[in-house]
Design a protein around this motif. Structure first.
Motif, PDB file in Angstrom:
ATOM      1  N   LEU A 196      26.343  18.530   9.076  1.00 24.04           N
ATOM      2  CA  LEU A 196      27.492  18.718   9.968  1.00 24.04           C
ATOM      3  C   LEU A 196      27.036  19.560  11.156  1.00 24.04           C
ATOM      4  O   LEU A 196      26.311  20.538  10.980  1.00 24.04           O
ATOM      5  N   ALA A 197      27.455  19.190  12.356  1.00 23.01           N
ATOM      6  CA  ALA A 197      27.172  19.974  13.559  1.00 23.01           C
ATOM      7  C   ALA A 197      28.302  21.000  13.688  1.00 23.01           C
ATOM      8  O   ALA A 197      29.453  20.641  13.913  1.00 23.01           O
ATOM      9  N   ILE A 198      27.969  22.273  13.533  1.00 19.86           N
ATOM     10  CA  ILE A 198      28.968  23.334  13.402  1.00 19.86           C
ATOM     11  C   ILE A 198      29.208  24.064  14.718  1.00 19.86           C
ATOM     12  O   ILE A 198      28.270  24.389  15.447  1.00 19.86           O
ATOM     13  N   ARG A 199      30.483  24.321  14.987  1.00 20.41           N
ATOM     14  CA  ARG A 199      30.918  25.169  16.100  1.00 20.41           C
ATOM     15  C   ARG A 199      31.805  26.254  15.524  1.00 20.41           C
ATOM     16  O   ARG A 199      32.680  25.984  14.711  1.00 20.41           O
ATOM     17  N   SER A 200      31.601  27.468  15.978  1.00 22.42           N
ATOM     18  CA  SER A 200      32.450  28.587  15.587  1.00 22.42           C
ATOM     19  C   SER A 200      33.380  28.910  16.746  1.00 22.42           C
ATOM     20  O   SER A 200      32.975  28.829  17.911  1.00 22.42           O
ATOM     21  N   ARG A 201      34.608  29.273  16.422  1.00 20.09           N
ATOM     22  CA  ARG A 201      35.551  29.644  17.481  1.00 20.09           C
ATOM     23  C   ARG A 201      35.029  30.842  18.258  1.00 20.09           C
ATOM     24  O   ARG A 201      35.160  30.919  19.471  1.00 20.09           O
ATOM     25  N   LYS A 202      34.394  31.783  17.560  1.00 17.25           N
ATOM     26  CA  LYS A 202      33.914  33.004  18.216  1.00 17.25           C
ATOM     27  C   LYS A 202      32.517  32.857  18.822  1.00 17.25           C
ATOM     28  O   LYS A 202      32.243  33.405  19.874  1.00 17.25           O
ATOM     29  N   LEU A 203      31.621  32.126  18.121  1.00 18.82           N
ATOM     30  CA  LEU A 203      30.212  32.110  18.524  1.00 18.82           C
ATOM     31  C   LEU A 203      29.762  30.832  19.218  1.00 18.82           C
ATOM     32  O   LEU A 203      28.635  30.741  19.671  1.00 18.82           O
ATOM     33  N   GLY A 204      30.617  29.802  19.278  1.00 17.34           N
ATOM     34  CA  GLY A 204      30.231  28.548  19.924  1.00 17.34           C
ATOM     35  C   GLY A 204      29.387  27.683  19.008  1.00 17.34           C
ATOM     36  O   GLY A 204      29.512  27.720  17.790  1.00 17.34           O
ATOM     37  N   ASP A 205      28.465  26.909  19.594  1.00 20.78           N
ATOM     38  CA  ASP A 205      27.641  25.954  18.848  1.00 20.78           C
ATOM     39  C   ASP A 205      26.633  26.688  17.962  1.00 20.78           C
ATOM     40  O   ASP A 205      25.870  27.516  18.446  1.00 20.78           O
ATOM     41  N   LEU A 206      26.639  26.354  16.669  1.00 23.49           N
ATOM     42  CA  LEU A 206      25.722  27.000  15.724  1.00 23.49           C
ATOM     43  C   LEU A 206      24.644  26.062  15.216  1.00 23.49           C
ATOM     44  O   LEU A 206      23.793  26.474  14.433  1.00 23.49           O
ATOM     45  N   GLY A 207      24.658  24.792  15.613  1.00 19.22           N
ATOM     46  CA  GLY A 207      23.645  23.839  15.177  1.00 19.22           C
ATOM     47  C   GLY A 207      24.082  23.064  13.945  1.00 19.22           C
ATOM     48  O   GLY A 207      25.241  23.091  13.547  1.00 19.22           O
ATOM     49  N   SER A 208      23.114  22.370  13.333  1.00 21.47           N
ATOM     50  CA  SER A 208      23.406  21.523  12.180  1.00 21.47           C
ATOM     51  C   SER A 208      23.110  22.233  10.868  1.00 21.47           C
ATOM     52  O   SER A 208      22.135  22.973  10.764  1.00 21.47           O
ATOM     53  N   PHE A 209      23.964  21.982   9.884  1.00 23.32           N
ATOM     54  CA  PHE A 209      23.807  22.534   8.547  1.00 23.32           C
ATOM     55  C   PHE A 209      24.025  21.420   7.538  1.00 23.32           C
ATOM     56  O   PHE A 209      24.841  20.530   7.769  1.00 23.32           O
TER      57      PHE A 209
END
Length: 102
Positions: free
Chosen positions: A71-84
């Motif tokens: 899954l390509a993850i985005r955090s509301r606070k930190l933005g794009d976090l990459g794939s996990f």
């Protein structure tokens, strides 16, 4: 974690909807509150709507993610976090939920 929805899956195409349903079912079994965005908006608008709804974690799901079981993850606070990987992400979300960390 107090958010009513902890994770929102944002499918890029209808072809990945079965994968989203599978991930959603797995997350629900682990106690994570998850929703799948079934809207027909552009991806940017789906992300913006999720951020306005204050969803802490968003997962963009495309064909590449489905093929690699990631899954390509985005955090509301930190933005794009990459794939996990799906399993690693769900375990981390459960740990964060248990420790009350956003």
């Amino acid at each position: 974690w107090l958010a009513p929805t902890q994770l929102k899956l944002l499918p890029v195409t209808d072809a990945v909807m079965p994968f989203c349903a599978e991930v959603s079912k797995k997350a629900a079994k682990m106690g994570i509150r998850v929703k799948v965005d079934r809207g027909n908006e552009r991806l940017a608008k789906q992300i913006r709507n999720a951020e306005k709804s204050r969803i802490p974690i968003m997962a963009v799901v495309g064909m590449k993610e489905m093929e690699n079981n990631t899954l390509a993850i985005r955090s509301r606070k930190l933005g794009d976090l990459g794939s996990f990987s799906v399993d690693a992400l769900l375990e981390e979300l459960v740990r964060c939920s248990d420790d009350a960390v956003e």
